[in-house]
Scaffold this motif. Structure first.
Motif, short mmCIF file in Angstrom:
data_model
loop_
_atom_site.label_atom_id
_atom_site.label_comp_id
_atom_site.label_asym_id
_atom_site.label_seq_id
_atom_site.Cartn_x
_atom_site.Cartn_y
_atom_site.Cartn_z
N SER A 141 0.84 -1.20 0.00
CA SER A 141 0.00 0.00 0.00
C SER A 141 0.87 1.25 0.00
CB SER A 141 -0.94 0.01 1.22
OG SER A 141 -0.19 0.06 2.41
N LEU A 142 0.24 2.36 -0.35
CA LEU A 142 0.94 3.64 -0.40
C LEU A 142 0.16 4.67 0.41
CD1 LEU A 142 1.60 3.60 -4.24
CD2 LEU A 142 3.32 3.21 -2.47
N ALA A 143 0.86 5.57 1.08
CA ALA A 143 0.23 6.64 1.85
C ALA A 143 0.15 7.90 0.97
CB ALA A 143 1.02 6.93 3.12
N VAL A 144 -1.04 8.47 0.91
CA VAL A 144 -1.27 9.67 0.10
C VAL A 144 -1.93 10.72 0.98
CG1 VAL A 144 -2.24 10.58 -2.04
CG2 VAL A 144 -1.69 8.13 -1.86
N THR A 145 -1.49 11.96 0.88
CA THR A 145 -2.07 13.03 1.69
C THR A 145 -2.11 14.33 0.90
OG1 THR A 145 -1.96 14.15 3.85
CG2 THR A 145 0.12 13.80 2.70
N ASN A 146 -3.02 15.22 1.29
CA ASN A 146 -3.13 16.52 0.66
C ASN A 146 -3.75 17.50 1.65
OD1 ASN A 146 -2.59 18.18 -1.54
ND2 ASN A 146 -3.51 16.72 -2.97
N ASP A 147 -3.60 18.78 1.41
CA ASP A 147 -4.16 19.75 2.34
C ASP A 147 -4.61 21.01 1.62
OD1 ASP A 147 -1.85 21.13 1.76
OD2 ASP A 147 -0.92 20.82 3.71
N ALA A 148 -5.33 21.86 2.35
CA ALA A 148 -5.83 23.12 1.81
C ALA A 148 -6.02 24.09 2.96
CB ALA A 148 -7.14 22.92 1.06
N VAL A 149 -5.90 25.37 2.66
CA VAL A 149 -6.13 26.43 3.64
C VAL A 149 -7.18 27.39 3.10
CG1 VAL A 149 -5.15 28.39 4.90
CG2 VAL A 149 -3.79 26.30 4.59
N ALA A 150 -8.22 27.64 3.88
CA ALA A 150 -9.26 28.62 3.53
C ALA A 150 -9.15 29.78 4.50
CB ALA A 150 -10.65 27.99 3.59
N TRP A 151 -9.16 30.98 3.96
CA TRP A 151 -8.90 32.19 4.74
C TRP A 151 -10.14 33.08 4.76
CZ3 TRP A 151 -8.15 36.80 1.58
CH2 TRP A 151 -7.84 37.95 2.32
N VAL A 152 -10.43 33.62 5.93
CA VAL A 152 -11.52 34.59 6.08
C VAL A 152 -10.90 35.97 6.12
CG1 VAL A 152 -13.45 35.36 7.47
CG2 VAL A 152 -12.92 32.93 7.34
N GLY A 153 -11.07 36.72 5.04
CA GLY A 153 -10.51 38.06 4.98
C GLY A 153 -11.53 39.09 5.43
N PHE A 154 -11.46 40.25 4.81
CA PHE A 154 -12.40 41.31 5.14
C PHE A 154 -13.33 41.55 3.97
CE2 PHE A 154 -8.82 42.02 7.95
CZ PHE A 154 -9.46 42.23 9.17
N ASN A 155 -14.48 42.11 4.29
CA ASN A 155 -15.47 42.44 3.27
C ASN A 155 -14.83 43.21 2.12
OD1 ASN A 155 -17.49 44.08 1.91
ND2 ASN A 155 -18.91 43.46 3.48
N GLU A 156 -15.19 42.84 0.90
CA GLU A 156 -14.62 43.52 -0.26
C GLU A 156 -15.36 44.82 -0.58
OE1 GLU A 156 -17.18 40.88 -3.48
OE2 GLU A 156 -15.01 40.99 -3.64
N LEU A 157 -15.77 45.52 0.51
CA LEU A 157 -16.48 46.79 0.38
C LEU A 157 -17.83 46.64 -0.30
CD1 LEU A 157 -13.69 49.43 -0.33
CD2 LEU A 157 -14.81 48.83 1.80
N THR A 158 -18.64 45.78 0.27
CA THR A 158 -20.03 45.63 -0.16
C THR A 158 -20.91 46.32 0.88
OG1 THR A 158 -19.57 43.53 -1.25
CG2 THR A 158 -21.86 44.03 -0.74
N VAL A 159 -21.61 47.35 0.46
CA VAL A 159 -22.47 48.10 1.39
C VAL A 159 -23.93 47.77 1.09
CG1 VAL A 159 -20.77 49.94 1.58
CG2 VAL A 159 -22.62 50.14 -0.09
N ASN A 160 -24.81 48.01 2.07
CA ASN A 160 -26.21 47.65 1.85
C ASN A 160 -27.19 48.82 2.00
OD1 ASN A 160 -26.39 47.98 4.63
ND2 ASN A 160 -26.56 45.78 5.07
#
Length: 427
Positions: free
Chosen positions: A160-179
């Motif tokens: 057998s073989l070991a396989v791995t992967n990863d990812a990072v999700a980032w919470v930034g700031f509002n892209e200047l959306t006003v309501n």
């Protein structure tokens, strides 16, 4: 002659057979690993999909509706979503979900065990916040298949073989959306409009904004507090005036609109009286109170440099405010004085809401004393820094950096001081 040629060919075919016998194990090894490597890449891609989805799902739960950090929810949601995926025909069961800090400057994710957010992060300039690893703004998901089966490689003892992967999700700031198309003047909320890169608006600042042109003897209530804006940001900004009919239509949205704006670009506006617009806004306020009771009405509003222009001011950013009171018409007896309102934060703890109450009919109280107490408790001041007066067609609000509801997509835009609602894959 022919016999000699036949003999030579026979000798050469024997040599080829020897070469084949020598190279056959190597060829089989290459073929075996080629098939297994192809399978591994397939499993790796499936694990990447699982990691991407898990990181994004976890980041979506990293902050609650009030921007409060919820680490455990993020981890549980990341695990749940990862398990919905398969890799190599088997459900993903090995994963590590971490919360931590992602820096746009360094491109590095730093895991953290903190389950509470960095204290007073709203007061930290954006460039420094990006480098502070104590500020939790990302989720990392690692997915693994440690027993991905080998096929032809088994010939060589590799089961057998070991396989791995990863990812990072980032919470930034509002892209200047006003309501809502009601722009706040930067000076009114202590926004450092001299620093375009890292503005630093104050939190929980109480302000009064007035929509009339007449002046009192000692105080001009229209002095650079707010402007109505048509949200036009193009080369025609200075040529297209913000008219009453246009503002009447825009303000009828009652905060349900969504306009994406570009920072530092001119924005169409007017600082004059626009009665139809104010009437709409006031009706929205009344409707909100009828449906929700005595709690602040939260809006995400543009912040503009009112010293720049009164028809095309530069957009500096966006900020969420809590409108705590509005007055339509001035009465001789102050007959529209608030008697109850939830305060967005505790003056001592800085986070917990509390409710202010005052009965103008009780002993020792009057509309005047209730108004003075309301203004004091909510810290409402006019442009001169004095306690806000009771005035017709006025909006009384607080900047609520601590209570900013996540909005819009993630971008590296600390000017908004509002966490984004939708995370972004960065690794």
């Amino acid at each position: 002659m022919n016999s000699k040629i036949t003999k030579k060919i026979g000798n050469e075919s024997g040599a080829v057979a020897i070469y084949v016998a020598i190279l056959l194990p190597v060829l089989l090894m290459v073929a075996a690993f080629g098939i297994d490597i192809n399978h591994v890449f397939g499993v790796r891609n499936e694990l990447q999909n699982a990691a991407d989805a898990a990181a994004l799902a976890g980041a979506m739960e990293l902050n609650d509706i009030n921007g409060v950090l919820t680490v455990e929810d993020a981890k549980l949601e990341g695990e749940r979503v990862a398990k919905l995926h398969s890799a190599g025909g088997q459900a993903v069961s090995e994963m590590v979900i971490q919360t931590g800090h992602w820096s746009n400057t360094t491109g590095i994710f730093t895991p953290s065990e903190n389950d509470t957010q960095l204290e007073n992060w709203q007061d930290i300039p954006g460039d420094l916040l990006d480098l502070d690893t104590n500020f939790i703004n990302a989720v990392r998901a690692q997915t693994t298949r440690s027993d991905s089966p080998a096929f032809f490689a088994k010939i060589f003892g590799i089961d057998s073989l070991a396989v791995t992967n990863d990812a990072v999700a980032w919470v930034g700031f509002n892209e200047l959306t006003v309501n809502y198309p009601y722009a706040i003047c930067a000076d009114t909320i202590g926004w450092d409009d001299n620093n375009d890169d890292v503005p630093d608006p104050e939190c929980n600042v109480g302000s009064a904004s007035n929509d009339r042109n007449n002046k009192d003897d000692d105080y001009d209530p229209t002095s650079e507090t707010s402007m109505w804006t048509n949200l036009v940001q193009d080369e025609m900004c200075s040529e297209i005036s913000t008219n009453a009919n246009e503002m009447k239509e825009l303000t009828a949205t009652c905060g349900d609109g969504a306009w994406s704006l570009n920072k530092l670009e001119p924005t169409g506006a007017t600082n004059g009286e626009v009665v139809p617009a104010f009437n709409n806004m006031y009706q929205c306020w009344e409707n909100f109170r009828d449906n929700n009771g005595d709690i602040p009405w939260q809006l995400v509003l543009p912040v503009v440099d009112c010293d720049d222009s009164n028809t095309c001011p530069k957009l500096l950013g966006a900020i969420q405010v809590s409108i705590v009171w509005m007055i339509d018409q001035e009465g001789p007896n102050m007959d529209y004085v608030p008697t109850e309102m939830e305060h967005p934060s505790d003056p001592d703890a800085g986070t917990q809401a509390w409710t202010w109450r005052c009965d103008p009919l009780s002993e020792g109280q009057s509309p005047e004393t209730c108004w003075a107490e309301f203004v004091d408790k909510f810290g409402l001041k006019d442009v001169s820094g004095d306690p806000a007066a009771y005035m017709k067609r006025s909006v009384y609000f607080m900047t609520t950096c601590m209570e900013a509801e996540p909005e819009g997509n993630s971008s590296f835009n600390p000017a908004s001081k509002i966490l984004a609602k939708y995370p972004k894959l960065v690794e």
